[in-house]
Design an enzyme around this catalytic site. Structure first.
Site, PDB file in Angstrom:
ATOM      1  CE  LYS A 155      32.279  39.850  11.646  1.00  0.00           C
ATOM      2  NZ  LYS A 155      32.051  38.706  12.543  1.00  0.00           N
ATOM      3  CG  ASP A 156      39.748  36.947   6.892  1.00  0.00           C
ATOM      4  OD1 ASP A 156      39.993  38.151   7.130  1.00  0.00           O
ATOM      5  OD2 ASP A 156      40.255  36.004   7.519  1.00  0.00           O
TER       6      ASP A 156
END
Ligand SMILES: *Cc1c(COP(=O)(O)O)cnc(C)c1O
Length: 488
Positions: A110-111
């Site tokens: 998700k980063d």
């Protein structure tokens, strides 16, 4: 290039407006028109570093951003935050290729998007001439919440509230979230599962009262600003496979993606539409196999038991981004609106045969229970000395079911094994009496794979967030925070 609601009732908007608003007013997801997707010649992208490549792709898909501006934002977003200079390296064991997307600040994929989204959102608000405070509402199955808060923390003009299922995340994920710092963040547990949390957030978007000077947005993958940055690593992985001599430029490459909300794999589909030679997209699910059944039969049926698994970030029965695929593949917003209506009313829908055929031409789907997930971790560790997390393991197993003889494949590795130490140790048949934090240390001793720095010392961080609500009370919780002058 404008963005259209996948349900076709709301007016089309600019890319900047789509990012600021998150969800279309008619409940649809902002999506580009299928015939407007820009096309690249991959030959021209060879040898590019990640940031310039990202700038090119971001500005092509979000035309409110010139390439130069996109490059500036991308560099700010990623610089100094990743533990690998390539950002998303392709780990090639000689047998399997893993695209490692977990070297960012929260050790999950998700980063890749959530480092960039805050910059896109601030710039988009400026382009739209809005000086409202933006309140981001986010439901998380464990990884989005932490990554979003890290990305948005202390960004002026932005507030963020994250809801997570109280019993549905790993101890490491929970501790990452409840220890989050930042004056503008709130974290709240929900007594329910991820679908309850996500439905609660969608409902708030549809029914929240207006507040002057405040607008709502989302950091979930329903926001197109989340999806676009994910397209980039399909290109970078393909080019790395070419450099490694695994494929020749122009050859088709399969991608196998551990899937929950269908955001990551949809980015792969968009990459293919942009001219990347994508072979099959293999959709890997855990025991929550609603997508496996859908892709194999054309019937999406969420009327089934919800399973808590060792890959909790994929414990989802309502995969929001599938709606975008239906829109992109059919080009028929009316059809999509009808299907979504049916899903809401009856809990299932069936797509027309012609659309199913198109889906099956591009996608394959397999699912894998916890027992096979753990067996996969052990098999790859013993055979290739590569340590997979549980989500990556679901994907690896799906690729075995698909059949490696069907062409080379990149397996997307979405989290560090240190986020799920209990399951990984158990897969390796290592007993541990202690809690998950002791398990992380033991895992490091047993495997000699270094623990990500951001997870070290996690246990000692103090718990700052203690709120818990029932799903029906999520709205009240948000409205209360909206009126809390001190927090705003
Ligand atoms: C979110 C997540 C997924 C699923 O990604 P989607 O875009 O929701 O399909 C898979 N693995 C991990 C580790 C995740 O955090």
């Amino acid at each position: 290039m404008n963005y259209y609601s996948s349900r076709g009732i709301s007016e089309p908007v600019s890319s900047a407006r789509a990012i600021v608003d998150g969800l279309a007013p008619d409940g649809g997801l902002y999506t580009m028109a299928p015939d407007a997707i820009p096309h690249f010649d991959i030959e021209e992208l060879r040898g590019m570093d990640y940031c310039p490549l990202a700038a090119k792709i971001v500005s092509a898909l979000l035309p409110d951003f010139e390439e130069e501006e996109a490059l500036e934002l991308v560099q700010k977003a990623y610089s100094g935050k990743f533990s690998n200079e390539k950002l998303a390296p392709l780990a090639d064991t000689g047998k399997d290729m893993f695209l490692e997307l977990f070297h960012g600040p929260t050790s999950a994929f998700k980063d890749m998007a959530l480092c960039l989204l805050p910059y896109l959102m601030k710039a988009s608000a400026e382009k739209c001439g809005s000086d409202d405070t933006i309140l981001i509402l986010t439901a998380t199955s464990g990884d989005t919440g932490k990554a979003a808060m890290e990305g948005f923390r202390d960004v002026p003009g932005i507030r963020i509230i994250v809801f997570y299922p109280e019993e549905g995340v790993s101890a490491v994920q929970k501790q990452q979230m409840v220890s989050q710092e930042g004056k503008n963040v709130k974290v709240c547990a929900v007594r329910g599962n991820f679908d309850d949390a996500q439905n609660g957030v969608k409902h708030i978007f549809e029914s929240a009262p207006e507040r002057e000077g405040l607008s709502l947005s989302s950091a979930n993958s329903i926001n197109i600003g989340r999806l676009v940055p994910q397209v980039v690593y399909y290109f970078s992985a393909y080019l790395a496979a070419v450099e490694n001599g695994r494929i020749a430029l122009g050859d088709k490459l399969n991608f196998c993606v551990p899937t929950g909300n269908f955001g990551d794999i949809l980015a792969g589909y968009i990459a293919g539409e942009m001219g990347l030679p994508v072979g099959k997209l293999i959709c890997a699910s855990n025991e929550n196999d609603v997508l496996t059944d859908f892709i194999n039969t054309g019937v999406y049926d969420r009327r089934r038991d919800f399973h808590k698994t060792v890959s909790p970030s994929m414990d989802i029965l309502i995969s929001s981004n599938l709606e975008r695929l239906l829109y992109l593949m059919s080009g028929d917003a009316k059809l999509v609106a009808g299907l979504m209506e049916k899903l809401k009313a009856d809990g299932y829908y069936q797509v027309p045969a012609e659309l199913l055929e198109k889906i099956q031409a591009k996608f394959a789907a397999y699912s894998c229970d916890d027992r096979r997930t753990k067996a996969a971790i052990a098999s790859v560790w013993n055979g290739q000395h590569y340590l997979m997390d549980t989500h990556t393991a679901v994907a690896w197993q799906a690729y075995q079911d698909f059949g490696p003889e069907n062409g080379p494949c990149v397996i997307l590795s979405t989290a560090s094994p240190y986020k799920f130490p209990a399951a990984v140790l158990s897969a390796l048949s290592v007993d541990c009496e202690g809690d998950e934090f002791e398990m992380m240390e033991l895992l490091e001793q047993v495997s000699s794979v270094p623990m990500p720095e951001n997870l070290r010392g996690l246990r000692e961080r103090s718990r700052r967030h203690k709120d818990v609500v029932d799903p029906y009370a999520m709205g009240a919780y948000v409205y209360f925070k909206m009126d809390d002058k001190e927090w705003r």
